[in-house]
Design an enzyme around this catalytic site. Structure first.
Site: not given
Length: 547
Positions: A311, A406
């Site tokens: 991330h 994402d």
């Protein structure tokens, strides 16, 4: 010369034709018998289609690529149905007994198919060697067997309905196929809207098998019992009771079986397993110092040992620059939002999540909410439940400074439209002047062609790109099933593409460097990614996906 009129035999009305030779001796009127046969056709067709859809759904869940699995199952089944129809010609003399045995076998094979396939995947999927593709072999075997049995139904039912009352072949075929197609419609609608959400894949297949065996037994033992010998009736009755017992026992034990199979797939550390209306969510670990892993539909979404590095690499380069308004497409686990909220100056984060169940779990599960730093408790975070592509079509233009995609890997069929030229065109429209879009594009080392197709598709949408990759620990995100069949190992790296609508964006980190990534590593990883470039690739579109 006119022949003299001969009197009709006793008991036969002269205005009616005598019954043909070989007619069935029915306990009901012929019209009622025809209706019962057509009702059985209806039920058998519904059960047959449920078996097909069960195999497609379970194979897509366990092995990925829904288009491939559906193509394999349906094409093999249609081929096998032709074989079954030819084979049934030899059983027409014994149509009643043959149909009874056929439905008993079909109920057992079809009813247990999902559980058997799941068991092989769970306990043998990681063996490798000759059995590396064992679940796929079993999928084809079940498709063949069920297809042969379904294909043999129609010729036998045609023979039975003609024994009740002879009619022209075209009319009999029309009646039979009308009932068959309507039953298929009911089965096809019942599976996604009733059976799957309320009973799950395993229980619904077992219930379908039970309905199948009861329908077949009721028709043969109830309507055509006089066509069977006493021995045949007894054998068929015992076989039906045995199959019903097997299916009922499996249904009683299905929860224990599923727990054991889940542990075989995910390990002994399964802490949460819940099926939402969208997918199955499994959490392992997260307590007593064990890392938290998240699986969605059997695929590793993130591994706690290295999710922060993933991330960081996804979000931090995109946050270098204006970032007051951030849009996250996917990211229902809250990890991307955690990274964005850590930057000063962020005023709003909009998350477009497909599964509200995952968002709910990310809010309430202690380990998962702790890992995302309770991102959903921040008043700047706003969640919209919906599909990213459709939401972008109505999104206000020139709104977001940062857009983070994402999303699952492009190699998954369900995700290909989220990696299309049309999708990136919509994302480009949502960018404010100077805004940046970052996309998770799958592993570079393992699937370079797919990665560079993503980059070529973004350029075709009018974006200027900066591709880069980051090494992982080998346990990070993957589109492969957890059980491991074939090439299902997790990737050793993650690939990303940063893009803007104006000029090629610089790859740099904000003033607050992430804990797992440095500027020197980012620059070196960008050069390493560039060294793998595949040229001459065409963009992927909605009507021509190229992943």
């Amino acid at each position: 010369m006119i022949e003299p009129h001969a009197p009709a035999p006793p008991g036969v009305r002269p205005d009616r034709e005598p019954p043909p030779q070989g007619s069935a001796r029915l306990p009901v009127r012929p019209a009622t018998g025809r209706f019962l046969v057509l009702a059985c056709v209806f039920v058998c067709a519904a059960c047959g289609l449920v078996y097909e859809l069960e195999l497609v759904a379970l194979a897509s869940y366990l092995m990925g690529d829904s288009v491939t699995q559906a193509s394999v199952v349906l094409s093999v089944m249609v081929f096998a149905m032709g074989i079954g129809s030819l084979a049934a010609k030899r059983l027409r003399r014994f149509a009643a007994a043959g149909f009874g045995a056929l439905e008993t076998t079909l109920a057992l094979v079809g009813g247990c198919s999902a559980m058997s396939l799941y068991a092989v995947f769970a306990w043998t999927g990681g063996w490798g060697g000759l059995w590396a593709h064992g679940p796929r072999v079993l999928l084809v075997a079940f498709s063949l067997a069920i297809g042969v049995l379904i294909g043999a139904e129609v010729p036998l039912l045609m023979e039975l309905i003609q024994r009740i009352r002879r009619q022209d072949a075209g009319g009999a075929v029309a009646d039979l196929f009308a009932a068959d197609y309507v039953g298929a419609l009911v089965g096809g609608l019942a599976f996604p809207f009733l059976l799957l959400p309320f009973l799950g894949q395993l229980t619904s297949s077992l219930l379908t098998g039970g309905v199948n065996v009861v329908a077949g037994a009721a028709l043969v033992l109830g309507l055509f019992r006089r066509d069977l010998t006493c021995r045949a009736r007894c054998l068929l009755l015992v076989a039906n009771i045995t199959v019903l017992g097997v299916l009922a026992s499996a249904a009683v034990l299905v929860d224990d079986f599923e727990r054991a199979a889940r542990q075989a797939v995910y390990g002994d550390d399964v802490r949460v397993a819940v099926r939402t209306g969208v997918q199955e969510i499994v959490l392992t670990g997260g307590t007593d110092g064990r890392p938290l892993d998240l699986y969605l539909d059997g695929r590793l979404r993130f591994a706690g040992r290295d999710e922060r590095r993933y991330h960081d690499a996804l979000v931090q380069p995109a946050m270098s620059g204006p970032h007051a308004r951030v849009l996250i497409l996917g990211g229902g686990d809250g990890m991307a939002a955690r990274e964005a909220l850590g930057h000063p100056g962020v005023r709003r984060v909009d998350i477009i999540a497909l599964d509200p169940g995952l968002v709910r779990l990310a809010r309430t599960d202690p380990a998962l909410s702790r890992l995302n730093d309770h991102a959903y408790g921040d008043p700047r975070v706003h969640v919209v439940t919906g599909e990213a592509f459709q939401w972008l079509r109505g999104a206000p233009p020139a709104t977001y400074d940062v857009v983070v995609a994402d999303l699952p890997d492009p190699g998954m069929t369900a995700s290909t439209k989220l990696y299309s030229q049309e999708f990136y065109g919509l994302a480009r429209r949502a960018l404010a002047p100077g805004g940046r879009l970052v996309v998770h594009a799958g592993p570079v080392a393992g699937r370079p062609r797919a990665f560079w197709t993503v980059e070529a598709t973004m350029r075709a949408a009018g974006l200027h790109t900066a591709p880069y990759r980051v090494d992982g620990s080998g346990t990070g995100r993957t589109a492969a099933p957890a059980g491991g069949t074939g090439s299902s190992r997790a990737p050793r790296d993650w690939g990303f593409v940063l893009a803007t609508a104006d000029t090629r964006p610089p790859l740099r980190l904000d003033r607050r460097p992430p804990r797992t990534l440095t500027q020197a590593e980012l620059t070196a990883d960008a050069r390493a990614a560039e060294a793998t470039r595949v040229t001459g690739l065409r963009p992927s579109t909605l009507v021509h996906p190229r992943y």
